[in-house]
Design an enzyme around this catalytic site. Sequence first.
Site, PDB file in Angstrom:
ATOM      1  N   SER A  39       0.818  -1.207   0.000  1.00  0.00           N
ATOM      2  CA  SER A  39       0.000   0.000   0.000  1.00  0.00           C
ATOM      3  C   SER A  39       0.847   1.250   0.000  1.00  0.00           C
ATOM      4  O   SER A  39       2.006   1.243   0.413  1.00  0.00           O
ATOM      5  CB  SER A  39      -0.880   0.006   1.249  1.00  0.00           C
ATOM      6  N   LYS A  40       0.208   2.310  -0.474  1.00  0.00           N
ATOM      7  CA  LYS A  40       0.832   3.627  -0.530  1.00  0.00           C
ATOM      8  C   LYS A  40       1.338   4.072   0.829  1.00  0.00           C
ATOM      9  O   LYS A  40       2.291   4.808   0.932  1.00  0.00           O
ATOM     10  CB  LYS A  40      -0.223   4.644  -0.971  1.00  0.00           C
ATOM     11  N   ARG A  41       0.621   3.657   1.888  1.00  0.00           N
ATOM     12  CA  ARG A  41       0.987   4.121   3.220  1.00  0.00           C
ATOM     13  C   ARG A  41       2.397   3.710   3.601  1.00  0.00           C
ATOM     14  O   ARG A  41       3.087   4.411   4.311  1.00  0.00           O
ATOM     15  CB  ARG A  41       0.047   3.508   4.261  1.00  0.00           C
ATOM     16  N   GLN A  42       2.789   2.499   3.143  1.00  0.00           N
ATOM     17  CA  GLN A  42       4.098   2.007   3.568  1.00  0.00           C
ATOM     18  C   GLN A  42       5.152   2.081   2.484  1.00  0.00           C
ATOM     19  O   GLN A  42       6.341   2.081   2.759  1.00  0.00           O
ATOM     20  CB  GLN A  42       3.970   0.564   4.063  1.00  0.00           C
TER      21      GLN A  42
END
Length: 523
Positions: free
Chosen positions: A254-257
């Site tokens: 995911s973009k978050r990580q």
Amino acid sequence: MNKKVRTRFAPSPTGYLHIGGLRTALYAYLYAKKHNGDFLLRIEDTDQARLVEDSLQNIIDTLNWAGLEFDEGPGKEGPHGPYIQSERLGLYQTAVQGLIEQGHAYRCFCTKERLDQMREEQMLMKKAPMYDRHCRYLTPVEIQEKLKSKASFVVRQAIPLNRQLKFDDKIRGKVTFDTNTLDDHVLLKTDGFPTYHLAVVVDDHDMQITDVIRGEEWLPSTPKHLLLYEAFNWEPTEFAHLPLLLNKDRSKLSKRQNDVSTQSYIDKGYLKEALINFIALLGWNTSDNQEIYSFEELIDKFSLERVQKSGAIFDLDKLNWFNWQWKRNLYWNKLRAKAKELDSTCQIQETNKGPVFNLTKNSPKFTNFRGGLLLTEVEKNLDQKYKTDQEFLNKALITLEEKILKEPENINELIKFYFAKNLDYNKTLFLNEKMGVNAEVAKQAIAICIKDLNESDFESEKALFDKFIQVIQKLNLKNGQVLWPVRIALTNEDFSPGVFEVANVLGYTKTIDRLKWALSELA
Ligand code: GLU
């Protein structure tokens, strides 16, 4: 006769090319090329509401950057084009007409209100939302009336009931689906656009695709596709569903990580060789666990049988490691080519620190080419003030080669000690308890070197090495007790290239000057 292998990459232009998409494209490309087949690019833009304007160009540019050249696709028309689905609408409409006539699909006139209400009731009863097949059982007369009244409709697939559908996935093995779990999903929307399911099957058939290689998230769609092949009476393609990409904590990438667009890695300057090598190993390897693969080797060794089923972890540290390996590899390749250009008969000895060249022509131009080549790589980062004596600079660069390649932006910091007039010593650096160096030992070692070193010792690193060993033996000291303080006297650096290397670059006069200066400072 075996059919020519044809694979395709079929992204939807809903954003910049995802890093997972690049892996799908890479595997489809490798598989096709390994079997001397074709690799196609097809743009699946049937969901017009989700289009993002420059994503088509980004997808094409990124594939080109990565070297995944497609044989047919947008801008590279072939016998099965056009390769953009919104330009192929007639084909889907004709296909769906045939399905309706044979009872494999039906018009659904249900209003949005009815569908919403149905879904709400299903949710209340904790059932999975599914179309209740109301229009599947309309009589021909009812259908004619609806058509006459110009009621709008979608076309749905009439999923056969009570069947166990089995197929062999090239990665996941035998897969079985119960058709009763499948929805009579929409094939053609009211606006005349097909849904993904219809378009993908019509196009894969029309484009003579032999192997569909795609992400695991499409596995639940495959039984619907197989039923469509059956309804059309077409031979289905083979299927291979690739494992998910995961963050380090095993959640879905995911973009978050992590950055997920390939463009962000290109923008950060990652080498394409490194990114491709890294991506190739996200879910695939060879039995010998080789890690570094050239593009040609990947084509040669790739196989779907060795793609794993379980998710593959996206580890940025690993990508950085590959980037460093490739940066060095490419630099070494340039060195080899340059050496051959300077002396075509030159012998190359490969070591784990890179190629070593036995250049027969022993002029400075030849012995220094390694530094010169490194300079051309990092020229823009180097301060003008260091560029006065080219030969000296080249020799200095060679001793710092690996560090400079790793951190080209730090080149001025790394090289400055070579150019200092009188080093401004950090005197505590001279002392090294572990090596048994106190102030007295340091002074003694430096003094004896001033006395014993001769100009002739500076012919080569080897000559310097021999001389230092002699001096050390004469003093009855340990190696470090002499080499440590002398190195600090020459560099004033905690970490630097070794004494022989540095002294060899500085030469006799500068070395002796530095040692004298150090001795006076320590006095
Ligand atoms: N258009 C689908 C996607 O965006 C392609 C799925 C497939 O390869 O069948 O990934």
